[in-house]
Design an enzyme around this catalytic site. Structure first.
Site, PDB file in Angstrom:
ATOM      1  N   HIS A  57     -21.034 -67.436   7.709  1.00 61.88           N
ATOM      2  CA  HIS A  57     -20.970 -66.201   8.494  1.00 61.88           C
ATOM      3  C   HIS A  57     -20.801 -66.447   9.990  1.00 61.88           C
ATOM      4  O   HIS A  57     -21.358 -65.747  10.826  1.00 61.88           O
ATOM      5  CB  HIS A  57     -22.206 -65.327   8.234  1.00 61.88           C
ATOM      6  CG  HIS A  57     -22.319 -64.880   6.820  1.00 61.88           C
ATOM      7  ND1 HIS A  57     -23.097 -65.539   5.893  1.00 61.88           N
ATOM      8  CD2 HIS A  57     -21.726 -63.860   6.153  1.00 61.88           C
ATOM      9  CE1 HIS A  57     -22.982 -64.944   4.723  1.00 61.88           C
ATOM     10  NE2 HIS A  57     -22.155 -63.926   4.849  1.00 61.88           N
ATOM     11  N   GLU A  69     -16.666 -71.833   4.917  1.00 60.63           N
ATOM     12  CA  GLU A  69     -16.255 -70.476   5.288  1.00 60.63           C
ATOM     13  C   GLU A  69     -16.774 -70.074   6.665  1.00 60.63           C
ATOM     14  O   GLU A  69     -17.970 -70.099   6.915  1.00 60.63           O
ATOM     15  CB  GLU A  69     -16.767 -69.481   4.235  1.00 60.63           C
ATOM     16  CG  GLU A  69     -16.343 -68.061   4.490  1.00 60.63           C
ATOM     17  CD  GLU A  69     -16.720 -67.137   3.346  1.00 60.63           C
ATOM     18  OE1 GLU A  69     -17.015 -65.953   3.618  1.00 60.63           O
ATOM     19  OE2 GLU A  69     -16.727 -67.600   2.185  1.00 60.63           O
ATOM     20  N   HIS A 111     -11.526 -61.216   0.308  1.00 56.80           N
ATOM     21  CA  HIS A 111     -12.976 -61.130   0.426  1.00 56.80           C
ATOM     22  C   HIS A 111     -13.472 -59.799  -0.125  1.00 56.80           C
ATOM     23  O   HIS A 111     -12.778 -58.786  -0.054  1.00 56.80           O
ATOM     24  CB  HIS A 111     -13.369 -61.263   1.902  1.00 56.80           C
ATOM     25  CG  HIS A 111     -14.834 -61.275   2.146  1.00 56.80           C
ATOM     26  ND1 HIS A 111     -15.562 -60.128   2.345  1.00 56.80           N
ATOM     27  CD2 HIS A 111     -15.715 -62.300   2.227  1.00 56.80           C
ATOM     28  CE1 HIS A 111     -16.830 -60.449   2.540  1.00 56.80           C
ATOM     29  NE2 HIS A 111     -16.950 -61.753   2.480  1.00 56.80           N
ATOM     30  N   GLU A 146     -12.799 -62.566   6.844  1.00 60.98           N
ATOM     31  CA  GLU A 146     -13.405 -61.307   6.423  1.00 60.98           C
ATOM     32  C   GLU A 146     -13.624 -60.353   7.585  1.00 60.98           C
ATOM     33  O   GLU A 146     -13.698 -59.145   7.400  1.00 60.98           O
ATOM     34  CB  GLU A 146     -14.732 -61.552   5.703  1.00 60.98           C
ATOM     35  CG  GLU A 146     -15.852 -62.054   6.583  1.00 60.98           C
ATOM     36  CD  GLU A 146     -17.190 -62.124   5.850  1.00 60.98           C
ATOM     37  OE1 GLU A 146     -17.803 -61.066   5.648  1.00 60.98           O
ATOM     38  OE2 GLU A 146     -17.599 -63.239   5.483  1.00 60.98           O
TER      39      GLU A 146
END
Length: 410
Positions: free
Chosen positions: A210, A234, A310, A260
């Site tokens: 994230h 990611e 996503h 995303e």
């Protein structure tokens, strides 16, 4: 055939809320009575404020227009406010409305959406899932338990999944890039080791962060988990720091995935130019809709990169992801969330078989939305779809990221 009426439903998935606190569904109807469904994935403002944005985008740029004129409507939304640059909230509103236009066009022509996007390239799409607690797991313990994560991974592999995602290296903090704590690095290694031992070579490991780390912090963590050969790393740095991705990729050797939180080709293209990103992860309810993401996929193809749409939203956005994935040559996999509410909201109209999504053959998005169910679960809370904490990284106790599961509200 002209776009005429708009209805917006903000529905709240039952606790613990896999997929977010709420989903913003849009129902668009033409003057000849054809209805299309879309989903807006935008969490920058609350749902009531977002409702007003969606209504404004629709009435200002789309109402009275043919649903065929998607390029024209996109340019209006993208440019008319003297902007001509990505705007996450406006494009989030437009994206859901654009998805509804494709649903309308497919129904009008009695063809699935992917048939209007160049035809069907893939008759099945590799699915992956986040690791969620099993019924017997303690929700408060799960996010810091490598053993429970491994159990969850095995359960998914038993269903046919060949890729699982997890992100034990918290915190999910608004303060941006930081250096991970040693406890979080050790926990991340323990997760990778336990899951790899449990699934052996039956599943790829997808490691999420994230966008929480500095370049140095991402490299430090990436080198620690690299021996377990994750398929991707990611969003290892904040999404606005595209140039940093190349440094992380070069230093860790792990394929980088991102996307995303990005919107439109204007933000995705720079992530590909220096060759640092191997996998793009657009959320179609935010990235600009199906047509814009098809363009993003074409750019990625030119850079030998793959697409992995996503999903941390509802099943209408998932349906859009599936149609895009069915139509492009460079699909890697697509995220899925299997909950009873996700399935019931579209009356179980898209199937997952042995770890693969089967694209529907029915017209439009191929889904049947249970409108009554959506309206029976209104959102009454005050939180955003997802929220970052204000507290910084805790270097004394470690930091658990609780899988995006919000506390029950309203």
């Amino acid at each position: 055939m002209k776009l005429q009426d708009l209805d917006i439903i903000v529905t709240a998935p039952p606790s613990p809320g896999w997929g977010g606190r709420y989903w913003i569904l849009v129902k668009v109807t033409t003057d000849d009575g054809i209805t299309g469904w879309g989903e807006c994935y935008a969490s920058s403002v609350g749902p009531q404020a977002m409702r007003a944005v969606i209504e404004d985008v629709f009435t200002r740029h789309m109402q009275g227009e043919s649903p065929e004129n998607i390029e024209l409507m996109f340019r209006r939304a993208y440019s008319s406010g003297f902007t001509q640059r990505p705007d996450l909230t406006v494009m989030g509103a437009f994206s859901g409305l654009e998805i509804a236009c494709w649903d309308i066009l497919g129904k009008a022509r009695e063809r699935p959406v992917y048939a209007l996007l160049g035809g069907q390239m893939n008759d099945r799409i590799r699915a992956y899932s986040y690791l969620y607690p099993l019924p017997h797991h303690d929700l408060n313990v799960f996010w810091s338990s490598p053993e429970m994560a491994a159990e969850s991974a095995v359960a998914l592999v038993d269903q046919g999944y060949t890729a699982v995602k997890f992100d034990p290296a918290g915190p999910y903090t608004m303060r941006g890039g930081h250096m991970p704590s040693l406890m979080d690095i050790d926990l991340s290694v323990a997760f990778c080791k336990a899951i790899r031992q449990a699934v052996e070579n039956k599943s790829d490991l997808l490691f999420g962060t994230h966008g929480q780390f500095t370049v140095a912090g991402a490299i430090r963590l990436g080198r620690a988990i690299a021996p377990y050969d994750p398929l991707w790393y990611e969003e290892p740095v904040p999404p606005d720091n595209v140039g940093a991705l190349a440094k992380v990729a070069a230093a860790t050797g792990i394929p980088i995935a991102t996307g995303e939180r990005l919107t439109t080709k204007a933000e995705f293209a720079p992530a590909l130019r220096d060759g640092s990103v191997s996998i793009l992860q657009p959320a179609l309810g935010r990235a600009g809709g199906i047509w814009e993401t098809k363009k993003i996929a074409a750019i990625a193809e030119a850079y030998n990169a793959q697409m992995a749409p996503h999903l941390y939203a509802g099943p209408v956005e998932w349906a859009a992801n599936v149609h895009l994935a069915a139509s492009i040559p460079n699909i890697l996999m697509a995220e899925t969330i299997e909950t009873p509410f996700h399935a019931a909201l579209i009356r179980n109209s898209i199937k997952i078989e042995n770890g693969y999504i089967i694209p529907p053959t029915t017209p439009g998005l191929g889904i049947e939305v249970d409108e009554a169910l959506a309206r029976a679960h209104p959102y009454s809370g005050s939180g955003l779809h997802l929220e970052m904490q204000q507290d910084p990284c805790n270097y004394h106790q470690g930091n658990a990221f609780t899988g995006g599961a919000p506390p029950k509200e309203g």
